[in-house]
Design a protein around this motif. Structure first.
Motif, PDB file in Angstrom:
ATOM      1  N   PRO A  28       0.806  -1.233   0.000  1.00 13.13           N
ATOM      2  CA  PRO A  28       0.000   0.000   0.000  1.00 13.13           C
ATOM      3  C   PRO A  28       0.836   1.278   0.000  1.00 13.13           C
ATOM      4  CG  PRO A  28      -0.842  -1.578   1.601  1.00 13.13           C
ATOM      5  CD  PRO A  28       0.482  -2.106   1.126  1.00 13.13           C
ATOM      6  N   GLU A  29       2.116   1.201   0.422  1.00 10.53           N
ATOM      7  CA  GLU A  29       2.960   2.393   0.440  1.00 10.53           C
ATOM      8  C   GLU A  29       3.437   2.786  -0.961  1.00 10.53           C
ATOM      9  OE1 GLU A  29       6.182   1.954   3.115  1.00 10.53           O
ATOM     10  OE2 GLU A  29       4.915   1.770   4.906  1.00 10.53           O
ATOM     11  N   PHE A  30       3.369   1.846  -1.888  1.00  9.54           N
ATOM     12  CA  PHE A  30       3.786   2.142  -3.261  1.00  9.54           C
ATOM     13  C   PHE A  30       2.682   2.914  -3.971  1.00  9.54           C
ATOM     14  CE2 PHE A  30       4.187   1.100  -7.798  1.00  9.54           C
ATOM     15  CZ  PHE A  30       5.512   1.469  -8.022  1.00  9.54           C
ATOM     16  N   ARG A  31       3.025   4.060  -4.537  1.00 11.57           N
ATOM     17  CA  ARG A  31       2.023   4.925  -5.176  1.00 11.57           C
ATOM     18  C   ARG A  31       2.343   5.183  -6.657  1.00 11.57           C
ATOM     19  NH1 ARG A  31      -0.599   3.595  -1.636  1.00 11.57           N
ATOM     20  NH2 ARG A  31      -1.619   4.811   0.012  1.00 11.57           N
ATOM     21  N   GLY A  32       3.239   4.395  -7.218  1.00 14.00           N
ATOM     22  CA  GLY A  32       3.607   4.605  -8.622  1.00 14.00           C
ATOM     23  C   GLY A  32       2.468   4.279  -9.558  1.00 14.00           C
ATOM     24  N   ASP A  33       2.311   5.087 -10.602  1.00 11.59           N
ATOM     25  CA  ASP A  33       1.235   4.883 -11.578  1.00 11.59           C
ATOM     26  C   ASP A  33       1.844   4.656 -12.963  1.00 11.59           C
ATOM     27  OD1 ASP A  33      -1.724   5.184 -12.455  1.00 11.59           O
ATOM     28  OD2 ASP A  33      -0.662   6.631 -13.714  1.00 11.59           O
ATOM     29  N   GLY A  34       1.351   3.647 -13.650  1.00  9.47           N
ATOM     30  CA  GLY A  34       1.903   3.291 -14.954  1.00  9.47           C
ATOM     31  C   GLY A  34       1.761   4.392 -15.986  1.00  9.47           C
ATOM     32  N   TYR A  35       0.580   4.998 -16.076  1.00  8.40           N
ATOM     33  CA  TYR A  35       0.359   6.059 -17.053  1.00  8.40           C
ATOM     34  C   TYR A  35       1.249   7.273 -16.754  1.00  8.40           C
ATOM     35  CZ  TYR A  35      -3.848   3.540 -18.622  1.00  8.40           C
ATOM     36  OH  TYR A  35      -4.724   2.608 -19.117  1.00  8.40           O
ATOM     37  N   THR A  36       1.384   7.613 -15.465  1.00  9.98           N
ATOM     38  CA  THR A  36       2.225   8.757 -15.096  1.00  9.98           C
ATOM     39  C   THR A  36       3.683   8.487 -15.427  1.00  9.98           C
ATOM     40  OG1 THR A  36       0.702   9.289 -13.284  1.00  9.98           O
ATOM     41  CG2 THR A  36       2.895  10.291 -13.216  1.00  9.98           C
ATOM     42  N   SER A  37       4.157   7.264 -15.149  1.00  9.05           N
ATOM     43  CA  SER A  37       5.531   6.892 -15.487  1.00  9.05           C
ATOM     44  C   SER A  37       5.794   7.041 -16.979  1.00  9.05           C
ATOM     45  CB  SER A  37       5.801   5.446 -15.053  1.00  9.05           C
ATOM     46  OG  SER A  37       7.004   4.950 -15.623  1.00  9.05           O
ATOM     47  N   LEU A  38       4.883   6.519 -17.786  1.00 13.39           N
ATOM     48  CA  LEU A  38       5.055   6.611 -19.230  1.00 13.39           C
ATOM     49  C   LEU A  38       4.985   8.057 -19.706  1.00 13.39           C
ATOM     50  CD1 LEU A  38       2.916   3.483 -20.165  1.00 13.39           C
ATOM     51  CD2 LEU A  38       5.371   3.740 -20.556  1.00 13.39           C
ATOM     52  N   ALA A  39       4.140   8.870 -19.048  1.00 14.82           N
ATOM     53  CA  ALA A  39       4.052  10.289 -19.408  1.00 14.82           C
ATOM     54  C   ALA A  39       5.370  11.001 -19.114  1.00 14.82           C
ATOM     55  CB  ALA A  39       2.907  10.955 -18.644  1.00 14.82           C
ATOM     56  N   VAL A  40       5.985  10.697 -17.966  1.00 16.69           N
ATOM     57  CA  VAL A  40       7.277  11.293 -17.617  1.00 16.69           C
ATOM     58  C   VAL A  40       8.341  10.885 -18.637  1.00 16.69           C
ATOM     59  CG1 VAL A  40       9.142  11.277 -15.913  1.00 16.69           C
ATOM     60  CG2 VAL A  40       6.763  11.473 -15.155  1.00 16.69           C
ATOM     61  N   ILE A  41       8.346   9.590 -19.019  1.00 15.19           N
ATOM     62  CA  ILE A  41       9.314   9.100 -20.001  1.00 15.19           C
ATOM     63  C   ILE A  41       9.240   9.925 -21.280  1.00 15.19           C
ATOM     64  CG2 ILE A  41       9.864   7.186 -21.564  1.00 15.19           C
ATOM     65  CD1 ILE A  41       9.037   5.272 -19.307  1.00 15.19           C
ATOM     66  N   CYS A  53      12.754   9.311 -15.875  1.00 11.62           N
ATOM     67  CA  CYS A  53      13.496  10.454 -16.429  1.00 11.62           C
ATOM     68  C   CYS A  53      14.754   9.985 -17.155  1.00 11.62           C
ATOM     69  CB  CYS A  53      13.887  11.425 -15.316  1.00 11.62           C
ATOM     70  SG  CYS A  53      12.500  12.295 -14.560  1.00 11.62           S
ATOM     71  N   VAL A  54      15.458   9.022 -16.570  1.00 11.34           N
ATOM     72  CA  VAL A  54      16.707   8.523 -17.163  1.00 11.34           C
ATOM     73  C   VAL A  54      16.435   7.862 -18.515  1.00 11.34           C
ATOM     74  CG1 VAL A  54      18.580   6.844 -16.907  1.00 11.34           C
ATOM     75  CG2 VAL A  54      17.877   8.250 -14.952  1.00 11.34           C
ATOM     76  N   ILE A  55      15.405   7.020 -18.570  1.00  9.94           N
ATOM     77  CA  ILE A  55      15.119   6.332 -19.831  1.00  9.94           C
ATOM     78  C   ILE A  55      14.569   7.314 -20.869  1.00  9.94           C
ATOM     79  CG2 ILE A  55      12.740   5.625 -19.330  1.00  9.94           C
ATOM     80  CD1 ILE A  55      13.319   2.978 -20.692  1.00  9.94           C
ATOM     81  N   GLY A  56      13.935   8.398 -20.422  1.00 15.45           N
ATOM     82  CA  GLY A  56      13.488   9.422 -21.367  1.00 15.45           C
ATOM     83  C   GLY A  56      14.663  10.026 -22.115  1.00 15.45           C
ATOM     84  N   PHE A  57      15.752  10.308 -21.378  1.00 10.51           N
ATOM     85  CA  PHE A  57      16.983  10.789 -22.018  1.00 10.51           C
ATOM     86  C   PHE A  57      17.541   9.722 -22.958  1.00 10.51           C
ATOM     87  CE2 PHE A  57      21.643  10.493 -21.823  1.00 10.51           C
ATOM     88  CZ  PHE A  57      21.981  11.656 -22.503  1.00 10.51           C
ATOM     89  N   GLY A  58      17.578   8.475 -22.480  1.00 16.53           N
ATOM     90  CA  GLY A  58      18.111   7.392 -23.302  1.00 16.53           C
ATOM     91  C   GLY A  58      17.319   7.177 -24.571  1.00 16.53           C
ATOM     92  N   ALA A  59      16.003   7.322 -24.474  1.00 14.53           N
ATOM     93  CA  ALA A  59      15.145   7.136 -25.649  1.00 14.53           C
ATOM     94  C   ALA A  59      15.457   8.180 -26.721  1.00 14.53           C
ATOM     95  CB  ALA A  59      13.680   7.217 -25.248  1.00 14.53           C
ATOM     96  N   ALA A  60      15.684   9.417 -26.282  1.00 11.74           N
ATOM     97  CA  ALA A  60      15.970  10.490 -27.243  1.00 11.74           C
ATOM     98  C   ALA A  60      17.237  10.203 -28.032  1.00 11.74           C
ATOM     99  CB  ALA A  60      16.087  11.831 -26.506  1.00 11.74           C
TER     100      ALA A  60
END
Length: 448
Positions: free
Chosen positions: A47-60, A111-118
């Motif tokens: 329950p302490e984990f609050r990561g969201d898949g759509y938000t992660s992909l949006a950040v990427i 964020c790191v993979i967003g840079f790598g993707a570019a």
């Protein structure tokens, strides 16, 4: 004989590039397809984990968009091969963080993979163009695309069997999937490491761009504001919206539709398989027929992709409920939700996407061969801005509204691509390029 040997070496470079991307993106595209589903299961266990898949992909994709402006400068310093290796490593690191799920770590890794993707995608476009010419760019684009999209088939086939019969993705299953995906990413990085220097048609090795990083950045800005590139941005934008839809929204939407039956979660992986089959079929078809598509023009293939996507959007509208993108739902669709229709739509989405992307690769590598790094960076910039926007609104906007957005943008994107292709063809034939009023007048005359 020497020319044939050089052509074979250049084609081998394209094949090695395809294998590298196939393995790296077997890992990442599978991860992207299941991320929303897997993170929901992690939240149920912790329950302490609050990561969201759509938000992660949006950040990427948001970071991806920003860093695309830096990619041509990085390539000018280290060259496309090393650039792609660095990018590939960020993909492996992203998946590695899922072994220790922490909310903050998920978003830092995004964020790191967003840079790598570019940098990996701009490097890929540059390297592919350097190993092609006007007679081989369509063939090479199609074959590369088919090899790349085979990643959706293999990765999601594995997930299909691992998720079989599961309504909750338990910790042990998640760990096995993550470790396998990390290993696959590592294999892809090895292929990128063994890439050979690009060769020109005369056999001369192509070195790094010596104009410098600042000049490369200025060149990208100038190219962005040319008429043809600005027209194509609508096409690029559409491919970003539909990329985020089929890679991160559609699969989970099928899995959340409980009316399909008890194996709805299993269909998430199967949906990715059918998308991959459509992508590979299109890539191989357009690769084999590359010499013919150059003669016929690229616009008929893009128009075919447009029609196929319209059909898929209509069937998805009928088959899945409006609330499907958010969470498990028992809501009913306009027809009885069918797994067969859902998988058929996956196939259509993949094939239509290959129509757009293979021809975008072809037109960028053909029209802007001398500025390929900047051209591909601008393509990925616009595409990733669209994908980021789509993932941000996917958490709040129902399925039907998302399909309406896709409908409008597909229409505009197709019209703009055809217009640029006609202008390019007119220049190639030494004729005056038609403006929009002339095209409309021609159509009206034919209609009369």
């Amino acid at each position: 004989m020497a020319c044939v040997s050089r052509c074979d070496r250049r084609f081998l470079n394209v094949i090695l590039l395809g294998f590298g991307f196939m393995f790296v993106f077997t890992a990442f595209q599978t991860m992207g397809n299941i991320e929303k589903t897997v993170l929901d299961s992690i939240q149920a266990d912790d329950p302490e984990f609050r990561g969201d898949g759509y938000t992660s992909l949006a950040v990427i994709y948001a970071v991806f968009a920003v860093c695309n402006w830096l990619a041509p400068s990085i390539i000018s310093v280290v060259g496309p091969r090393l650039t792609m290796v660095i990018g590939g490593i960020t993909y492996a690191l992203f998946i590695l963080t899922f072994l220790l799920p922490k909310t903050w770590l998920l978003y830092v890794a995004s964020c790191v993979i967003g840079f790598g993707a570019a940098i990996i995608w701009t490097g890929q476009g540059n390297y592919l163009t350097l190993n092609s010419d006007s007679s081989t760019i369509s063939r090479n684009s199609g074959i590369f695309w088919a090899m790349l999209q085979a990643s959706m088939f293999f990765g999601n086939l594995f997930v299909y069997f691992k998720f079989q019969g599961k309504t909750h993705i338990d910790h042990e299953t998640r760990m096995v999937v993550f470790i396998v995906l990390i290993v696959l990413a590592a294999v892809g990085i090895v292929f990128l490491l063994v890439l050979r220097p690009a060769e020109r048609a005369d056999g001369e090795m192509v070195g790094k761009d010596t104009t410098g990083p600042l000049t490369a950045l200025k060149k990208a800005f100038r190219l962005f504001f040319t008429k043809d590139m600005m027209l194509l941005t609508l096409t690029f934008f559409y491919t970003g919206i539909e990329l985020s839809f089929f890679s991160g929204v559609y699969g989970p939407s099928v899995g959340f539709t409980l009316q399909i039956g008890p194996n709805a979660k299993q269909l998430v992986g199967l949906s990715g398989i059918f998308i991959g089959v459509g992508e590979v079929t299109g890539g191989l078809l357009f690769g084999i027929l590359g010499h013919k598509t150059i003669r016929w023009g690229r616009d008929p293939i893009v128009i075919m992709g447009f029609v196929i996507h319209l059909l898929s959007f209509f069937l998805i509208f009928l088959n899945l409920p409006n609330s499907a993108p958010f969470q498990d739902t028992n809501d009913e669709a306009y027809i009885s939700s069918s797994a067969y229709i859902a998988m058929f739509c996956s196939l259509l989405l993949g094939f239509g996407d290959s129509c757009y992307n293979t021809q975008i690769y072809s037109i960028l590598g053909g029209v802007w061969a001398d500025d390929s790094a900047a051209a591909f960076a601008l393509f990925k910039f616009t595409q990733s801005v669209a994908a980021a926007a789509s993932f941000f609104y996917s958490s709040h906007v129902g399925l039907h509204a998302q399909l309406a957005i896709l409908l409008v943008l597909s229409t505009l994107g197709t019209v703009m691509f055809c217009w640029v292709e006609w202008r390019s063809r007119a220049r190639r034939d030494g004729q005056r390029s038609p403006d929009l009023s002339q095209v409309e007048g021609s159509i009206a005359t034919k209609g009369d």
